[in-house]
Motif scaffolding. Structure first.
Motif, PDB file in Angstrom:
ATOM      1  N   ASN A  14       0.824  -1.204   0.000  1.00 40.52           N
ATOM      2  CA  ASN A  14       0.000   0.000   0.000  1.00 40.52           C
ATOM      3  C   ASN A  14       0.862   1.259   0.000  1.00 40.52           C
ATOM      4  OD1 ASN A  14      -2.328   1.600   0.150  1.00 40.52           O
ATOM      5  ND2 ASN A  14      -2.306   1.592   2.386  1.00 40.52           N
ATOM      6  N   PHE A  15       1.915   1.202   0.788  1.00 37.74           N
ATOM      7  CA  PHE A  15       2.854   2.327   0.860  1.00 37.74           C
ATOM      8  C   PHE A  15       3.517   2.560  -0.497  1.00 37.74           C
ATOM      9  CE2 PHE A  15       7.076   4.034   1.614  1.00 37.74           C
ATOM     10  CZ  PHE A  15       6.838   5.075   2.488  1.00 37.74           C
ATOM     11  N   ASN A  16       3.951   1.490  -1.143  1.00 34.36           N
ATOM     12  CA  ASN A  16       4.624   1.603  -2.441  1.00 34.36           C
ATOM     13  C   ASN A  16       3.660   2.110  -3.516  1.00 34.36           C
ATOM     14  OD1 ASN A  16       6.985   1.129  -4.139  1.00 34.36           O
ATOM     15  ND2 ASN A  16       5.763  -0.507  -5.047  1.00 34.36           N
ATOM     16  N   LYS A  17       2.378   1.702  -3.438  1.00 36.18           N
ATOM     17  CA  LYS A  17       1.380   2.159  -4.412  1.00 36.18           C
ATOM     18  C   LYS A  17       1.185   3.671  -4.332  1.00 36.18           C
ATOM     19  CE  LYS A  17      -3.515   1.601  -5.613  1.00 36.18           C
ATOM     20  NZ  LYS A  17      -4.787   0.931  -5.260  1.00 36.18           N
ATOM     21  N   LYS A  18       1.036   4.190  -3.116  1.00 34.53           N
ATOM     22  CA  LYS A  18       0.869   5.634  -2.949  1.00 34.53           C
ATOM     23  C   LYS A  18       2.131   6.378  -3.361  1.00 34.53           C
ATOM     24  CE  LYS A  18      -2.554   5.124   0.738  1.00 34.53           C
ATOM     25  NZ  LYS A  18      -2.899   5.380   2.147  1.00 34.53           N
ATOM     26  N   TYR A  19       3.259   5.760  -3.107  1.00 38.13           N
ATOM     27  CA  TYR A  19       4.529   6.390  -3.513  1.00 38.13           C
ATOM     28  C   TYR A  19       4.625   6.488  -5.028  1.00 38.13           C
ATOM     29  CZ  TYR A  19       9.524   6.850  -4.404  1.00 38.13           C
ATOM     30  OH  TYR A  19      10.741   7.256  -4.879  1.00 38.13           O
ATOM     31  N   GLN A  20       4.191   5.447  -5.730  1.00 37.79           N
ATOM     32  CA  GLN A  20       4.228   5.477  -7.191  1.00 37.79           C
ATOM     33  C   GLN A  20       3.285   6.538  -7.752  1.00 37.79           C
ATOM     34  OE1 GLN A  20       6.329   3.946  -9.119  1.00 37.79           O
ATOM     35  NE2 GLN A  20       7.299   2.874  -7.379  1.00 37.79           N
ATOM     36  N   VAL A  21       2.110   6.727  -7.113  1.00 32.17           N
ATOM     37  CA  VAL A  21       1.190   7.786  -7.548  1.00 32.17           C
ATOM     38  C   VAL A  21       1.850   9.149  -7.404  1.00 32.17           C
ATOM     39  CG1 VAL A  21      -1.002   8.922  -7.047  1.00 32.17           C
ATOM     40  CG2 VAL A  21      -0.868   6.418  -7.044  1.00 32.17           C
ATOM     41  N   LEU A  22       2.467   9.387  -6.240  1.00 34.10           N
ATOM     42  CA  LEU A  22       3.158  10.659  -6.025  1.00 34.10           C
ATOM     43  C   LEU A  22       4.303  10.834  -7.010  1.00 34.10           C
ATOM     44  CD1 LEU A  22       3.518  13.210  -4.280  1.00 34.10           C
ATOM     45  CD2 LEU A  22       4.998  11.869  -2.783  1.00 34.10           C
TER      46      LEU A  22
END
Length: 756
Positions: free
Chosen positions: A481-489
C-alpha cells in the motif's frame, strides 16, 4: 620557517647537546671520587657489618651444630641396636609405643568430620591423625639433620664423649689453627644443649666467645615438635628426647664462623656503591642543573627551544620516561662498578682482543649517562609548559586525565544534544495523527505478544514461528500500500517535470499527503514564475521597441535637416530655421539619453546619495515656482494641500527635486485640461505620505504596475513629448532613498502615492 628562526633553533640544539655532553663527561670524570667515597663508606660500615655477619654465622652455626648432634645421636642408637631406626623411634620413643601397642577404637562423631581414638579403658580420647603427622614430621627432619652433620664436617671429623670425658666414638683430626675452628657443644641429662668452648683460629674463637650468649639462646629454644605444633603436644603423653650426657666436637673451617670477607677493590659492589649515595648525589645535582637550564634557556631571545612537537608530550609520557630513566640511573651504579674494578675491560679484552678498551669504555659510559641526562632535559622542556600554558590549560591539554575529562565532557554534550533532539522529536509527534496512532497500537500489540511468548520459555519458539509469518504478511500488505501511494506521487512529480503544471491527484496519498501539498505549492510557484518570465520577456521586447522608436524619431529628424542644410539653393532664413530644429532635436536626443543613463544608474544602485535634512514642503514649493508658467498655461487647476510647518526628512535634495519635478511634469503632459490636480502632504509622526491625483486626458489601458517601467507611456500612440522614463526615474530615486512609490488607476483617475 624563516632563516632567523632556523638559526635560533640550531643554536638552541647546539647548546642543549653541549650541556648534556658536558654533564655526561663530568659524571665519568667523577668515577674515582665516587669509588673513593664508596670505599670510605664501606670502611666505616665494615665493622658493624662484620659484627652483624658474625652474629648471623654464630646463630646458623648453633643450629647446624645441634642438628649435627641429633644426627650423631641417631647414628649411635643404630649402632647400639644393630639395626636401622627411624628418627621418631629414637627421639620420640613414647610415640612409637603409643601407636603400636595400644588398642585403638575408631569413633566418628556425627556432628564432626574428625576421627578420634580411644584406649582400652576408654579413659581418654586421642587424635591419631595428629600423632601420625608428628611421626612423619620427625622422620622427615632426619634428612636435614644428616645434611647439617655433613656441613659440620661429617662423622669422620666429629668426636663424641660422655660427661666424664671418655671418648665414645671418633677422633679429633689435626687442627689447623690458622684456618680451622673446633667447636664443642654438650647435651645434659635433660637433653638440653649448651656451648662448651672452642679452639683454633683466634679470630673465630673470639667471635664464638663474644657471641656465646646468642649461641646458647638458639640452642635452648630449639624443640622441633614444639616449633611446629606448639608446646601442648606433651599432653598426648609424648616428649621430644634428644642426646643425653654427650659432648660433640666439630672441626670446621673458620669461614663457617666468620663468613667470607673479600678485600681490595672487589669488596666494593653495587650495593656498597648505591648505599654510599655519592654517584646518585652527583647525578641528581647535574640533572637539576640541566633541568634548570631547560627552563631558563628558552627565555633568551637568541635561542629557540621547546617549540617542536617533541616538547609537547603529555604528562603521562613524561612520567613514564622519568620512571624508566630512574631505573637506568640506578643500575648505572653496576656499570660504574664493572668499569672501575676492571671486570668489564677484562671480559671485552678476552672476547675481542683489542687493547684500547679503557678509552672506549669511557666513551660508552659517557653515552650511557648522556642518555639519562637527555631524558631529564627533554622532560624539563615538556614540563615548562606548566608555566607557559598555565596549570589549568596544561591539565586539559597535556594530561591523560584532562584528555579523558575532555572526552567525557564532549560525550556528555553529545549525549545531551542527542537527548534534547530525541525529546524534541518526541514532543513534536502528533499523537492525534492517525498514522502515529496506528504505529503505537502495532508496537503495543507486538510488545504484549512477545511478552507472552517469552513466558513460555522453550515452547515459545513454536508460537514465535506462526507469529513471525503473520507479522510478515501484515508488513508486506502495508508495504505494498505504501509503495502504491509512492508510485502515484512519483507519477505526479514526473508529469510536473514534463511541463504539465496543472496535474491533480484525487486519491488519498496517506502519509505522502503533506509532500503532495508542498509539491502543489512548488507547482503554483513555478506557474507564477513562468508568468513573470513571460511578462518580463514581453516588457523587454516592448522596451527595445520603445527605445528604438524614441531614439529613432529625433535621429531621423536630425539626419533629414542635415541633408536639407547641404542644399545650396536654400535661403539664410531657411538655414537658420533648420539649425533651430536641429538644436531642438539634438537637445531632445540628449535629454532622452541622459534620462536613460540616469534610470540605469538608479536601478543598478550606483547613484551616489548626499543625504541632508530636506524640508519636503519647501522643496515642493520650489518645484511649483519653477513650473509655474507651464502650470498657468496648461489649463489644469492645481490644488495644493501642504502643512503650515516644516516636514524634515533625511534625503538627497537633488534626487528628491527630480522626483517631484517628474511627477508634476507627468501631470502637465497627461492630465485633461479644465480638470483639477491635487497635491497633498500628510505627516504623521515619522511617516510622511505625499499623494498626487489627476484626471487623465487619454484612456488608461496600461496596467498601473507597468507604468513605472522604462519607456512606458500612458498614451499608447506615443504622440506626446517625453521619454517614457519619468515615472521609472521617480520610482528608482524614491526606492534608492528608502521610500516606496505606489501608482493607482481608477477609471480616468490617476494617483501617485509616495511613502517616506
Amino acid at each position: 620557517m624563516d632563516t632567523k628562526l632556523k638559526n635560533k633553533h640550531r643554536l638552541g640544539i647546539f647548546i642543549t647537546w653541549l650541556l648534556i655532553i658536558g654533564a655526561a663527561a663530568w659524571m665519568v670524570s667523577a668515577y674515582p671520587y665516587i669509588w673513593q667515597r664508596a670505599a670510605y663508606w664501606k670502611e666505616q660500615r665494615q665493622e658493624s657489618e662484620m659484627e652483624y655477619t658474625r652474629q648471623n654465622m654464630v646463630e646458623n652455626l648453633a643450629v647446624q651444630a645441634q642438628f649435627a648432634g641429633y644426627a650423631m645421636w641417631l647414628e649411635e642408637a643404630q649402632e647400639q641396636q644393630g639395626r636401622k631406626l627411624r628418627p621418631s623411634q629414637v627421639f620420640v620413643p613414647e610415640l612409637e609405643d603409643l601407636l603400636e601397642n595400644t588398642i585403638i577404637v575408631q569413633i566418628r562423631d556425627e556432628s564432626s568430620d574428625s576421627q578420634e581414638a580411644v584406649c582400652e579403658e576408654g579413659s581418654f580420647y586421642m587424635d591419631t591423625g595428629l600423632l601420625e603427622e608428628i611421626r612423619g614430621y620427625i622422620d622427615a627432619r632426619g634428612d636435614s639433620w644428616k645434611e647439617a652433620l655433613g656441613t659440620m664436617g661429617g662423622v669422620q671429623n666429629t668426636r663424641v664423649s660422655d660427661e666424664n670425658g671418655r671418648v665414645i666414638s671418633g677422633e679429633n683430626p689435626p687442627l689447623n689453627e690458622e684456618n680451622q675452628v673446633r667447636v664443642r657443644i654438650f647435651f645434659d641429662q635433660m637433653g638440653r644443649c649448651t656451648y662448651d668452648g672452642a679452639e683454633g683460629n683466634p679470630e673465630g674463637v673470639r667471635s664464638l666467645e663474644e657471641n656465646k650468649g646468642i649461641f646458647n639462646q638458639v640452642l635452648e629454644g630449639e624443640d622441633p615438635i614444639a616449633s611446629q605444633y606448639g608446646s601442648d603436644y606433651v599432653y598426648y603423653g609424648i616428649l621430644f628426647s634428644g642426646p643425653q650426657y654427650r659432648k660433640y666436637e666439630f672441626t670446621i673451617d673458620k669461614e663457617k664462623v666468620l663468613g667470607y670477607t673479600p678485600e681490595g677493590r672487589e669488596a666494593i659492589n653495587f650495593y656498597t656503591l648505591r648505599n654510599s649515595g655519592m654517584f646518585l648525589l652527583i647525578w641528581t645535582g647535574l640533572a637539576l642543573l640541566l633541568g634548570l637550564a631547560a627552563l631558563l634557556l628558552p627565555l633568551l631571545p637568541v635561542i629557540s627551544l621547546g617549540t617542536g612537537k617533541v616538547s609537547r608530550a603529555s604528562l603521562g609520557v613524561v612520567g613514564l620516561a622519568l620512571f624508566a630513566d630512574a631505573f637506568v640511573v640506578l643500575y648505572g651504579g653496576e656499570l660504574i662498578v664493572e668499569t672501575v674494578n676492571g671486570n668489564l675491560e677484562r671480559v671485552l679484552a678476552e672476547a675481542f682482543g683489542f687493547g684500547r678498551w679503557p678509552e672506549i669504555l669511557r666513551i660508552v659510559n659517557g653515552i650511557y649517562w648522556a642518555i639519562t641526562f637527555g631524558v631529564v632535559f627533554w622532560a624539563a622542556l615538556c614540563l615548562r609548559a606548566v608555566f607557559t600554558l598555565g596549570p589549568w590549560r596544561y591539565f586539559k591539554e597535556r594530561t591523560i586525565t584532562g584528555w579523558f575529562c575532555r572526552i567525557l565532557a564532549r560525550g556528555c554534550r553529545f549525549a545531551r544534544r542527542k537527548g534534547i533532539r530525541f525529546w524534541n522529536s518526541v514532543c513534536r509527534i502528533d499523537w492525534q495523527e492517525q498514522s502515529v496512532k496506528t504505529i503505537l497500537k502495532l508496537v503495543m500489540v507486538n510488545f504484549a505478544i512477545l511478552t507472552i511468548i517469552c513466558m513460555l520459555w522453550f515452547w515459545g519458539i513454536f508460537v514465535l514461528i506462526p507469529y513471525s509469518v503473520a507479522l510478515f504478511i501484515v508488513l508486506k500488505r502495508y508495504s505494498d500500500n505504501f509503495n502504491k501511494k509512492y508510485q502515484v506521487l512519483l507519477g505526479a512529480i514526473g508529469d510536473m517535470a514534463d511541463g504539465n503544471l496543472d496535474v491533480e491527484v484525487e486519491e488519498d496519498l496517506g502519509i505522502f499527503a503533506p509532500f503532495y501539498h508542498q509539491l502543489t505549492r512548488i507547482r503554483n510557484g513555478f506557474k507564477k514564475a513562468v508568468q513573470e518570465e513571460v511578462k518580463s520577456q514581453r516588457m523587454k521586447t516592448e522596451l527595445v521597441t520603445n527605445v528604438s522608436h524614441d531614439l529613432k524619431t529625433p535621429l531621423t529628424a536630425i539626419i533629414t535637416y542635415i541633408n536639407l542644410l547641404k542644399k545650396e539653393d536654400i535661403t539664410e532664413e531657411e538655414r537658420h530655421s533648420y539649425i533651430q530644429v536641429l538644436e531642438a532635436k539634438s537637445m531632445r536626443l540628449k535629454a532622452l539619453i541622459e534620462d536613460l543613463f540616469e534610470v540605469s544608474k538608479a536601478t543598478s544602485g550606483n547613484t551616489p546619495l548626499e543625504l541632508v535634512d530636506v524640508d519636503i514642503v519647501s522643496l515642493l514649493k520650489q518645484v511649483h515656482l519653477e513650473l509655474g508658467d507651464r502650470m498657468e498655461t496648461s489649463g489644469i487647476d492645481f490644488r495644493w494641500n501642504l502643512p503650515e510647518e516644516k516636514v524634515i526628512l533625511k534625503l538627497d535634495s537633488q534626487k528628491t527635486y527630480r522626483v517631484f519635478e517628474n511627477l508634476l511634469v507627468n501631470i502637465l503632459k497627461y492630465a485633461m485640461p479644465g480638470t483639477r490636480a491635487y497635491i497633498d502632504v500628510l505627516a504623521e509622526g515619522k511617516a510622511v505620505t505625499i499623494s498626487m491625483k489627476n484626471i487623465s486626458a487619454a484612456e488608461l489601458t496600461v496596467n498601473p504596475s507597468e507604468l513605472t517601467e522604462r519607456f512606458v507611456r500612458g498614451d499608447a500612440a506615443r504622440n506626446t513629448e517625453g521619454s517614457g522614463l519619468g515615472l521609472a526615474i521617480a520610482k528608482s530615486f524614491v526606492e534608492l532613498q528608502g521610500g516606496r512609490m505606489e501608482i493607482d488607476v481608477e477609471a480616468d483617475l490617476f494617483r501617485v502615492v509616495i511613502h517616506w
